[in-house]
Design an enzyme around this catalytic site. Structure first.
Site, PDB file in Angstrom:
ATOM      1  CG  PHE A 222      -1.872   1.214   1.175  1.00  0.00           C
ATOM      2  CD1 PHE A 222      -3.114   1.094   0.567  1.00  0.00           C
ATOM      3  CD2 PHE A 222      -1.491   2.449   1.675  1.00  0.00           C
ATOM      4  CE1 PHE A 222      -3.981   2.185   0.477  1.00  0.00           C
ATOM      5  CE2 PHE A 222      -2.354   3.546   1.584  1.00  0.00           C
ATOM      6  CZ  PHE A 222      -3.595   3.410   0.994  1.00  0.00           C
ATOM      7  CG  ASP A 328       5.465   4.026   1.792  1.00  0.00           C
ATOM      8  OD1 ASP A 328       5.393   4.606   2.894  1.00  0.00           O
ATOM      9  OD2 ASP A 328       4.491   3.914   1.026  1.00  0.00           O
ATOM     10  CE  LYS A 359      -0.854   5.808   7.503  1.00  0.00           C
ATOM     11  NZ  LYS A 359      -2.217   5.727   7.997  1.00  0.00           N
ATOM     12  CB  THR A 384       0.351  26.242  -4.648  1.00  0.00           C
ATOM     13  OG1 THR A 384      -0.246  26.346  -5.946  1.00  0.00           O
ATOM     14  CG2 THR A 384       0.079  27.531  -3.864  1.00  0.00           C
TER      15      THR A 384
END
Lengths: 501, 501
Positions: A222, A328, A359, A384
């Site tokens: 994931f 990750d 997280k 931005t």
């Protein structure tokens, strides 16, 4: 000097605990054993269920109201964060639940942590919220320090640069973009100009300007839910159905037997098989692979662990085949595994090329060290906001608290205690606790079926414990770093009680 | 009752202006003419340049420090947000620049706005920052109200639901996901189960589970920079080079002549040509189109306007061809055009299906009304945070201030005044101000070449005005909604002065 806003004026958690502890909580290091008590002397001593059902009637009213304006179908319950404290989340019925899920593994230091509240009410927080900068164009005068003392001070071994983003998906996707630009720069030459063909074809989404490169990920991985990250996510169909996807390769993830040391030899053979398949895919996939991405422990996919052998194998392989190695750490990072970064367990000879985070750090982004991973021109990795100082301020507060109180070592200790108790329980309930596994308090086990697991999680809540699932039938523990032996005792008692229902 | 944290203790902007104005600024409506003065009585009366060069020596030091930890190659200058106030941004050398760029169009009410500071220092802000919820699973007890009184109260006509995200790119990508799921649900039946073929194929990123659907966007559009949104962005190669992309269609955007009313007939023909091409593409593109996305005014791409005729034409066409109509108001939304949402100028007979927002609202997401745009199952549109209450609290404060002070109407007034002065100036400098165009203060003009434009923007900064560019050679004005006639006077004077250099 700017007057500090006093956190004690802000919250009214259970028993006004914060009011009396702010001073202690921010005044430096304490002994390992007493952290949570110092933070949260008024934390409940046990879960408290006051409604006849969980969730209760006030929850039903709150859900009805919220459903008018937001999708609540995935809601466990509506929480009262004013009253939540430490390891206890309080719902709108006043139920006080011991929380081992912590906002899908995203609360580092417990609810209404005094140090985090202090950062949240600091002058620099107010300034960063009221004047949110476009960091790429108009960086703030204090951003260098905020990064240096917080996110960058926490960088994994061997990495010293960061690019900040807003979410785990965004962190992974900007890392992928960096990997693609790096790959093409290697082919083209780092200082070479773009060809006119590239400049034209990219505007119609075509080669060679938009090349058919890929990211290799693993079965049951994931990595997020936007279009690039979702193309590397392989955990559940519900995430992926109906969403267009890139033709990117998926390698098998080692299916290990637990406990790992007992099955070392079989596991080694399985890992070799997977490494060989990674090599084959990188060499043969029609869309050349720019990077491999992996979680040190697959979380959403079922708490599937990797060994140092496999981590080092991937590091070696990606170096040999000249693709970037992205780790990750969105869910595994920031201490819960008993290391600050879970991939530290691999003891790599060379650091990963990129490590992503989000997280528990609230801030998100990716670490790296190779200067050429920065694209050759400005505005190639850009948007931005390019991050959010308000989240970087929170990350810094979290990092400093973790260091000051040695919370990573503490979590390793508590994790050992907890898994020991769960091991003992598993001998009593061998079908209910299968494949118990974990590092630190980052612990999971399998149950007999998805249905049994789901009923178990519901029964836990009814008995005062909030917990999550992962994979098809695993129970996923993700307490904050202020979870202690006394909380472990309560948790295991409730688990046993529910097993006996 | 929780004691309010006093914003006056937080900031020390120019002349401590906030301290004396908090009371006034949050106590309701004022006359249109006096808003900025009430907010910012101590705002500078004119730009002030104190360093021999702009950027100056302190900026060089700050950039050197920041470059060690962050990519600064796109930095205009390092800003001191503690000292910035209202329409003036202050750099680390102490230069006070009139700001008509406002963090790439992302500051709604000026720097250190008292109402925004009040929200930033409120108890609910502290709680939302210290206990950031996973809104899908554990929504906060106050989120319904925060949405209802803020983001949802501001919803465009005809839309009454929202999904919250974190950025403009994220808002557009989650909108695309909603459109894809809606499209497949129409084909499959809204209550139909997924086929086993879909469930299996999606896990290897293949049809039919991951269908080859597409989003149609326009030439010179900008919709973000993650993989899905970047596939619809068509403004500049620098955004897209080396990044894999989906094979999605690009329609011509009407190249209008300005002023629009003078060239109404020619423009109508051009718009008809583009509408016909949109229809042809939707009917023939190999990857079926699930939605059309358009900015009411293309911003990054060069401030390219659309007419009500074109907007209505697209609405009619998308209805006829059964694809969703997504209006991207990330940059145009929240008042600067003289309407709260720029697509209100189109006077549509039916609302767009989806309207996305971010930037000035700080919060991000998409509005919609059709209940079936919510996917049939939970966890299909989902991620850890599903938005951010801390940003929704800021959005609510911004919305309430805009309403209380009628700032949209005020911006329409000021815009008319400003464009009148620029029109007058253009007759004096016809080569330097070409194709002047705008709605509200959302104004742009073209210069002779990219080089001339870039030098002009630099010279503006040296003379105390911060402004941005867009498209190949346009000057882009994006002041906050507290920009007034007196600021317009200063701006036009500086522009004229720079023209004469």
């Amino acid at each position: 000097m700017i007057k500090q806003v006093r956190p004690s004026t802000v919250a009214r958690p259970i028993g006004s605990a914060i009011k009396s502890t702010v001073g202690a909580a921010v005044s430096g290091s304490r002994s390992l054993a007493s952290v949570a008590e110092t933070y949260y002397p008024e934390e409940p001593v046990a879960p408290k269920i006051v409604s006849a059902t969980v969730p209760g009637p006030e929850n039903a009213k709150a859900i009805e109201k919220l459903t008018k304006v937001f999708d609540t179908r995935a809601a466990y319950f509506v929480a009262d964060y004013y009253k939540s404290l430490g390891n206890y989340i309080v719902d709108v019925d006043g139920n006080e639940l011991l929380d081992l899920y912590a906002q899908i593994s995203s609360i580092a230091l417990g609810y209404n942590n005094p140090a985090v509240l202090k950062a949240a009410t600091s002058p620099e927080m107010a300034i960063s919220l009221a004047n949110r900068p476009a960091l790429g164009n108009f960086p703030s005068s204090d951003y260098a320090e905020i990064l240096a003392d917080g996110i960058l001070a926490a960088a994994p071994p061997g990495l010293d640069k960061v690019w900040t983003d807003l979410s785990g998906s965004g962190a992974n996707e900007t890392a992928f973009k960096a990997a693609f630009m790096y790959k093409r720069a290697q082919e083209r030459g780092f200082d070479a100009d773009f060809s006119s063909e590239e400049l034209e074809s990219c505007m119609v989404n075509s080669k060679p300007g938009c090349p058919d490169l890929s990211i290799l990920s693993f079965e049951t991985a994931f990595h997020g839910r936007l279009f690039g990250s979702l193309s590397t996510t392989r955990s559940k169909p519900i995430h992926k159905l109906d969403i267009p996807s890139f033709n990117w390769p998926k390698a098998p993830f080692p299916v290990l037997k637990y406990p790992l040391d007992k099955y070392a030899e079989e596991n080694r053979a399985e890992e070799d098989r997977c490494l060989a398949e990674v090599e084959r895919l990188i060499k043969t996939w029609p869309n050349p692979v720019a990077a491999v991405i992996i979680e040190p422990i697959q979380s959403e996919g079922g708490d599937n662990h990797t060994s140092p052998y496999f981590g080092q194998g991937l590091r070696d392989l990606t170096k040999k085949l000249n693709v970037l190695f992205i780790v990750d750490e969105v869910q595994t990072g920031v201490g819960a595994t008993g290391k600050f970064w879970a991939h530290e367990y691999w003891n790599l000879t060379d650091a990963p090329d990129i490590v992503t985070f989000s997280k528990k750090f609230q801030a998100a982004g990716y670490y790296f060290s190779e200067p050429k991973i920065v694209p050759n021109l400005p505005y190639r990795q850009f948007n931005t906001w390019c991050g959010d100082p308000s989240k970087a301020i929170i990350a810094r507060a979290i990092y400093k608290e973790i260091v000051a109180n040695d919370l990573v070592a503490r979590t390793a200790q508590v994790g050992e205690y907890l898994i020991g108790k769960l091991e003992a329980l598993s001998t009593k309930f061998p079908t209910k606790i299968q494949n118990l596994r974990g590092k630190g308090t980052f612990i999971a086990w399998d149950m007999e079926s998805p249905e049994v697991r789901d009923s178990f999680l519901k029964a836990l809540r009814t008995n005062g414990v909030n917990c999550g699932g992962c994979g098809p039938k695993s129970v996923r523990l993700r307490p904050a770093l202020v979870f202690e032996e006394k909380h472990a005792d309560i948790f295991v008692d409730v688990v046993e009680k529910v097993f006996q229902l």
